[in-house]
Write a protein that holds these residues in place. Structure first.
Motif, PDB file in Angstrom:
ATOM      1  N   LYS A  39      34.005 -80.373  79.995  1.00  0.00           N
ATOM      2  CA  LYS A  39      32.841 -80.171  80.871  1.00  0.00           C
ATOM      3  C   LYS A  39      31.587 -79.951  80.022  1.00  0.00           C
ATOM      4  CE  LYS A  39      35.244 -77.819  84.685  1.00  0.00           C
ATOM      5  NZ  LYS A  39      34.917 -78.765  85.761  1.00  0.00           N
ATOM      6  N   THR A  64      39.972 -73.718  93.962  1.00  0.00           N
ATOM      7  CA  THR A  64      38.619 -74.166  93.616  1.00  0.00           C
ATOM      8  C   THR A  64      38.806 -75.560  93.033  1.00  0.00           C
ATOM      9  OG1 THR A  64      38.977 -73.002  91.530  1.00  0.00           O
ATOM     10  CG2 THR A  64      37.647 -71.870  93.181  1.00  0.00           C
ATOM     11  N   LEU A  65      39.000 -76.533  93.925  1.00  0.00           N
ATOM     12  CA  LEU A  65      39.544 -77.805  93.460  1.00  0.00           C
ATOM     13  C   LEU A  65      38.513 -78.827  93.013  1.00  0.00           C
ATOM     14  CD1 LEU A  65      42.469 -78.780  93.083  1.00  0.00           C
ATOM     15  CD2 LEU A  65      42.178 -80.150  95.135  1.00  0.00           C
ATOM     16  N   THR A  66      37.401 -78.925  93.747  1.00  0.00           N
ATOM     17  CA  THR A  66      36.472 -80.022  93.411  1.00  0.00           C
ATOM     18  C   THR A  66      34.998 -79.631  93.501  1.00  0.00           C
ATOM     19  OG1 THR A  66      36.287 -80.864  95.691  1.00  0.00           O
ATOM     20  CG2 THR A  66      38.084 -81.752  94.351  1.00  0.00           C
ATOM     21  N   ASN A 119      41.558 -88.215  84.192  1.00  0.00           N
ATOM     22  CA  ASN A 119      40.577 -87.205  83.795  1.00  0.00           C
ATOM     23  C   ASN A 119      41.309 -85.870  83.662  1.00  0.00           C
ATOM     24  OD1 ASN A 119      38.429 -85.290  83.802  1.00  0.00           O
ATOM     25  ND2 ASN A 119      37.103 -86.817  84.767  1.00  0.00           N
ATOM     26  N   SER A 155      42.680 -88.886  89.379  1.00  0.00           N
ATOM     27  CA  SER A 155      41.273 -88.811  89.770  1.00  0.00           C
ATOM     28  C   SER A 155      40.848 -90.082  90.476  1.00  0.00           C
ATOM     29  CB  SER A 155      40.395 -88.590  88.542  1.00  0.00           C
ATOM     30  OG  SER A 155      39.049 -88.846  88.894  1.00  0.00           O
ATOM     31  N   ASP A 178      38.066 -70.132  88.285  1.00  0.00           N
ATOM     32  CA  ASP A 178      38.930 -71.231  88.711  1.00  0.00           C
ATOM     33  C   ASP A 178      40.350 -70.757  89.070  1.00  0.00           C
ATOM     34  OD1 ASP A 178      38.802 -73.888  89.364  1.00  0.00           O
ATOM     35  OD2 ASP A 178      39.455 -74.615  87.404  1.00  0.00           O
ATOM     36  N   MET A 201      33.550 -71.181  85.097  1.00  0.00           N
ATOM     37  CA  MET A 201      34.928 -71.652  85.270  1.00  0.00           C
ATOM     38  C   MET A 201      35.975 -70.564  85.054  1.00  0.00           C
ATOM     39  SD  MET A 201      35.171 -74.455  86.664  1.00  0.00           S
ATOM     40  CE  MET A 201      33.695 -74.230  87.628  1.00  0.00           C
ATOM     41  N   GLY A 252      43.499 -79.097  88.557  1.00  0.00           N
ATOM     42  CA  GLY A 252      43.950 -78.240  89.654  1.00  0.00           C
ATOM     43  C   GLY A 252      45.018 -78.920  90.488  1.00  0.00           C
ATOM     44  N   ALA A 304      33.080 -81.897  94.301  1.00  0.00           N
ATOM     45  CA  ALA A 304      32.688 -82.754  95.427  1.00  0.00           C
ATOM     46  C   ALA A 304      32.637 -81.983  96.748  1.00  0.00           C
ATOM     47  CB  ALA A 304      33.653 -83.931  95.537  1.00  0.00           C
ATOM     48  N   LYS A 328      45.934 -72.042  93.101  1.00  0.00           N
ATOM     49  CA  LYS A 328      45.506 -72.551  91.791  1.00  0.00           C
ATOM     50  C   LYS A 328      45.048 -71.387  90.930  1.00  0.00           C
ATOM     51  CE  LYS A 328      41.823 -75.333  89.585  1.00  0.00           C
ATOM     52  NZ  LYS A 328      40.749 -76.345  89.743  1.00  0.00           N
ATOM     53  N   ALA A 374      35.995 -74.293  96.231  1.00  0.00           N
ATOM     54  CA  ALA A 374      35.152 -74.376  95.023  1.00  0.00           C
ATOM     55  C   ALA A 374      33.718 -73.888  95.292  1.00  0.00           C
ATOM     56  CB  ALA A 374      35.131 -75.797  94.479  1.00  0.00           C
TER      57      ALA A 374
HETATM   58  N1  BES Z   1      37.567 -76.394  88.763  1.00  0.00           N
HETATM   59  C1  BES Z   1      36.948 -77.638  88.980  1.00  0.00           C
HETATM   60  C2  BES Z   1      36.203 -77.722  90.303  1.00  0.00           C
HETATM   61  C3  BES Z   1      35.044 -76.777  90.509  1.00  0.00           C
HETATM   62  C4  BES Z   1      33.757 -77.258  90.429  1.00  0.00           C
HETATM   63  C5  BES Z   1      35.243 -75.469  90.863  1.00  0.00           C
HETATM   64  C6  BES Z   1      32.694 -76.433  90.661  1.00  0.00           C
HETATM   65  C7  BES Z   1      34.177 -74.636  91.085  1.00  0.00           C
HETATM   66  C8  BES Z   1      32.911 -75.107  91.000  1.00  0.00           C
HETATM   67  C9  BES Z   1      37.990 -78.754  88.952  1.00  0.00           C
HETATM   68  O1  BES Z   1      39.092 -78.527  88.158  1.00  0.00           O
HETATM   69  C10 BES Z   1      37.319 -79.972  88.455  1.00  0.00           C
HETATM   70  O2  BES Z   1      36.925 -79.964  87.328  1.00  0.00           O
HETATM   71  N2  BES Z   1      37.207 -80.998  89.288  1.00  0.00           N
HETATM   72  C11 BES Z   1      36.586 -82.219  88.913  1.00  0.00           C
HETATM   73  C12 BES Z   1      37.443 -83.342  89.377  1.00  0.00           C
HETATM   74  C13 BES Z   1      37.032 -84.685  88.862  1.00  0.00           C
HETATM   75  C14 BES Z   1      37.232 -84.748  87.364  1.00  0.00           C
HETATM   76  C15 BES Z   1      37.841 -85.748  89.544  1.00  0.00           C
HETATM   77  C16 BES Z   1      35.229 -82.250  89.584  1.00  0.00           C
HETATM   78  O3  BES Z   1      35.118 -81.815  90.728  1.00  0.00           O
HETATM   79  O4  BES Z   1      34.280 -82.679  88.944  1.00  0.00           O
END
Ligand code: BES
Ligand code: MN
Ligand code: ZN
Length: 509
Positions: free
Chosen positions: A286, A383-385, A354, A444, A297, A294, A359, A387, A274, A473
């Motif tokens: 965000k 760096t996907l979530t 969303n 999402s 990312d 970010m 990613g 969560a 990614k 992430a």
């Molecule tokens: N790049 C972010 C995830 C992330 C969060 C990376 C914290 C590094 C640190 C990703 O693209 C993202 O925004 N994910 C969302 C997904 C949600 C909208 C389903 C998230 O994790 O909030």
């Protein structure tokens, strides 16, 4: 950093500083009232060299040295040693001491000594239940990790670095030298990745990332193709493009190929990264608090580029292709909107719930494209979530697998590389959560189990191909500095990926 190997007696090594590990060999206190001394540290200096032991004897007898992890005691002009200084570095309990600890201690030695203005030192490999080659490898890798600092743009940057490390060890010279050389390649590649991740998004656009990949590829003899918007559209990468369409900064699709002469046709390992050079969230924007982070990312993409560098230099007998999907995720008049439906390269339709779940969109097309290019095994890093950070914090990355054998192999690589990842589930039931009313799938699944539903989304595009997904992430950026590593990009996953590739090549699939 230059890396030298010395087989001399530790006392004979001429250096600014000789670093020696001190361990605590005391048994664990089990509340034994008869023996109240039992949990007192029993400090042991990890060398057989009598002169080194003598030099440290007084300070150890004084009780000042406990062997506690990362404790440092610096002695000047140690008697009978050619070293100008002796650093006693606490390594914790002898019972549990491992290469994992040693790697961090080497990083801590670098950080301690460079802060004192030293440019070179020697590190004595301890001989505690570790193979000498493994110890040497851990020391060199850890030293490179410790030598990185992210303060590039400070005008008063001290630029303190260790220029030369000597590892002092005993054993087969050829084997030890090989361990030093290989570890240096891995350490340099990890720092190469960290350099890319450290750059802010105005200085690391998709185009610049591609240029850096190209330059590196030319240096190490890899094939590198870089494609732009036209090719992305021609390939019908609708999911990748849906993210890229919102940004004025042109996206890049980076393909790095390692095809050593004589490698078998199969397997072909595909590394998919990614490369979101900045993630604003898009229209699902965000909050501004912390958004500056970010810029990292694109760490998954940078990890794959760095891993390919190490692979090209270490030359495993295996074909490997890396695909990096690089774009910004921006809100604009051209940006995709929640509710939009996109058709991925595989033909699957995706309802965008969303736009911040971008990613998985770029990876969906990356994974599918990798399979089209003939990859038989896939690993993605992203760096996907957020969560996964909630689930595992910053200690373990999340790892997901649709193939137990491949997971087991990777787990072994993690151990050897001294990296931590924790396997997360991918039960079919989670798929319910990403069902769409109007398309094949939504992008999402909402808050609960967010790292898992993101991985389930990717699984739809890996399909039957053995695949691992690394959600980095929480681990790609170190939030607080540690004795062994600066605050900033960590380079997580690179060492394990390289180790995996080498082990996979040796096993011939
Ligand atoms: N790049 C972010 C995830 C992330 C969060 C990376 C914290 C590094 C640190 C990703 O693209 C993202 O925004 N994910 C969302 C997904 C949600 C909208 C389903 C998230 O994790 O909030
Ligand atoms: Mn996002
Ligand atoms: Zn993102």
């Amino acid at each position: 950093m230059k890396t030298n190997l010395s087989l001399s007696n530790p006392a004979e090594v001429e250096t600014e500083c000789l670093v020696v590990i001190v361990l605590d060999r005391a048994e664990k206190n089990r509340g034994d009232k008869e023996r109240p001394d039992k949990d007192k540290p029993q400090v042991s200096i990890e060398t057989a060299d009598a002169a080194v032991k003598d030099a440290a004897a007084d300070v150890i007898a004084g009780g000042e040295v406990t062997g506690k992890a990362f404790e440092t005691t610096l002695l000047h002009r140690p008697a009978k040693l050619k070293a100008k200084r002796l650093l006693l570095l606490g390594g914790g309990k002898a019972k549990t001491f491992s290469a994992f600890d040693l790697r961090r201690l080497a990083g801590a030695a670098v950080r301690t000594l460079k802060a004192k203005g030293l440019r070179s030192f020697a590190f004595l490999a301890p001989e505690v239940g570790l193979k000498a080659e493994d110890a040497v490898r851990a020391i060199v890798e850890g030293a490179f990790v410790g030598n990185f600092d992210p303060d590039y743009y400070k005008s008063d940057r001290k630029d303190q670095k260790i220029d030369a490390l000597t590892v002092v060890a005993r054993g087969d010279q050829a084997k030890l030298q090989q361990a030093v050389d290989e570890a240096r390649i891995v350490g340099e590649s990890q720092n190469f990745t960290r350099d890319l991740v450290n750059e802010p998004s105005n200085r690391m656009t998709p185009t610049i990332l591609a240029d850096r990949a190209k330059k590196m590829a030319a240096e190490v003899g890899l094939k590198c193709e870089v494609y732009g918007a036209d090719k992305i559209k021609e390939l019908k990468m609708g999911a990748f493009w849906s993210v890229a369409q919102g940004s004025d900064e042109p996206p890049t699709l980076i393909v790095l190929r390692y095809e050593p002469a004589g490698a078998p046709e199969k397997p072909v390992l595909g590394l998919v990264g990614k490369g979101i050079t900045f993630d604003t969230g898009g229209i699902s924007i965000k909050p501004s608090d912390g958004m500056e982070k970010m810029k990292y990312d694109m760490a998954g993409g940078a990890t794959m580029i760095g891993a390919m560098r190490a692979i090209a230099l270490l030359k495993p007998n295996l074909k490997i292709t890396a695909i990096i999907l690089a774009t910004e995720n921006m809100p604009s008049g051209k940006a995709q909107k929640p509710g939009d439906v996109q058709i991925a390269m595989s033909g699957k339709s995706i309802e965008i719930i969303n736009t911040d779940a971008e990613g998985r969109l770029v990876l969906a097309d990356g994974l599918f494209y990798a399979r089209q290019l003939g990859c038989t095994h896939l690993i993605d890093a992203a760096t996907l979530t957020g969560a996964v950070v909630v689930a595992l914090g910053s200690i373990n990355a999340g790892i997901f697998a649709n193939d137990d054998a491949m997971y087991d192999r990777f787990s072994h690589a993690l151990d050897k590389a001294g990296e931590k990842m924790w396997r997360m589930p991918l039960d079919d039931e989670y798929k319910e959560i990403i069902r769409s009313n109007i398309a094949d799938i939504v992008n999402s699944g909402g808050r609960w189990g967010g790292a898992i539903t993101a991985a389930m989304f990717l699984k739809e595009f890996a399909e039957e191909t053995p695949w691992l997904h690394l959600d980095i992430a929480g681990t790609a950026w170190t939030e607080e500095q540690k004795p062994w590593i600066a605050k900033g990009p960590s380079g997580i996953a690179l060492r394990s990926l390289v180790e995996f590739a080498r082990d996979f090549a040796d096993s011939k699939g």
